[in-house]
Design a protein around this motif. Structure first.
Motif, PDB file in Angstrom:
ATOM      1  N   GLU A  71       0.874  -1.029  -0.097  1.00 36.49           N
ATOM      2  CA  GLU A  71       0.180  -0.167   0.007  1.00 36.49           C
ATOM      3  C   GLU A  71       1.113   1.384   0.052  1.00 36.49           C
ATOM      4  N   PRO A  72       0.756   2.195  -0.900  1.00 37.90           N
ATOM      5  CA  PRO A  72       1.460   3.319  -0.826  1.00 37.90           C
ATOM      6  C   PRO A  72       1.397   4.216   0.277  1.00 37.90           C
ATOM      7  N   TYR A  73       2.614   5.003   0.575  1.00 37.37           N
ATOM      8  CA  TYR A  73       2.577   5.789   1.834  1.00 37.37           C
ATOM      9  C   TYR A  73       1.538   6.757   1.439  1.00 37.37           C
ATOM     10  N   SER A  79       4.328   5.022  -5.073  1.00 36.94           N
ATOM     11  CA  SER A  79       3.710   3.973  -5.980  1.00 36.94           C
ATOM     12  C   SER A  79       3.398   2.797  -5.207  1.00 36.94           C
ATOM     13  N   GLY A  80       4.216   2.499  -4.054  1.00 34.15           N
ATOM     14  CA  GLY A  80       4.020   1.360  -3.191  1.00 34.15           C
ATOM     15  C   GLY A  80       5.211   0.284  -3.584  1.00 34.15           C
ATOM     16  N   TRP A  81       5.878   0.476  -4.946  1.00 32.08           N
ATOM     17  CA  TRP A  81       6.574  -0.603  -5.561  1.00 32.08           C
ATOM     18  C   TRP A  81       7.731  -0.697  -4.935  1.00 32.08           C
ATOM     19  N   PRO A 132      -2.367  -4.355  -8.545  1.00 37.24           N
ATOM     20  CA  PRO A 132      -2.698  -3.791  -7.146  1.00 37.24           C
ATOM     21  C   PRO A 132      -1.533  -4.234  -6.022  1.00 37.24           C
ATOM     22  N   PRO A 133      -1.640  -3.338  -5.043  1.00 38.41           N
ATOM     23  CA  PRO A 133      -1.012  -3.527  -3.802  1.00 38.41           C
ATOM     24  C   PRO A 133      -1.406  -4.910  -3.235  1.00 38.41           C
TER      25      PRO A 133
END
Length: 122
Positions: A48-50, A56-58, A98-99
């Motif tokens: 999950e992105p900050y 991006s969460g990547w 998706p996350p």
């Protein structure tokens, strides 16, 4: 008082060689094994992105980093996702995942869904 200057990293792909490959300003975290040593992305996962920034969460790793390596903050940095695409454009087709999703290189060298990966808990 003495001040020690941090040694600047010498990136595998020079900044002036980075081109626009994806239309994103979002950030990610990548290991120096990719950005300094020039390894291909061997493992990538999306958290999950900050919420406090353009994350991006990547997270991108070569997949040979051990816990000791990863625990040293100087061994990874924040980049735009587009920058990491310039290091390994094999990741591009997976960026809209998706996350909670992860990909790993198989024996043939292709990124495939890692169905055994579980997102880390804080």
């Amino acid at each position: 008082m003495f001040r020690f200057k941090k040694k600047a990293k010498k990136f595998y792909v020079p900044g002036d060689k980075i081109i626009r490959l994806v239309d994103s300003e979002e950030g990610c975290i990548a290991s120096d094994r990719i950005t300094v040593d020039g390894c291909k992305v061997g493992f990538m996962y999306r958290e999950e992105p900050y919420q406090n920034g353009p994350d991006s969460g990547w997270r991108f790793l070569a997949d040979d980093e051990d816990e000791e390596y990863m625990n040293k903050s100087e061994n990874h940095s924040v980049f735009q996702v587009n920058t990491i695409c310039n290091y390994d454009n094999d990741i591009i087709p997976f960026l809209s995942s998706p996350p909670g999703t992860a990909y790993i290189r198989d024996e043939e060298g292709k990124l495939v869904l890692d169905e055994e990966w579980e997102e880390p808990k804080d």
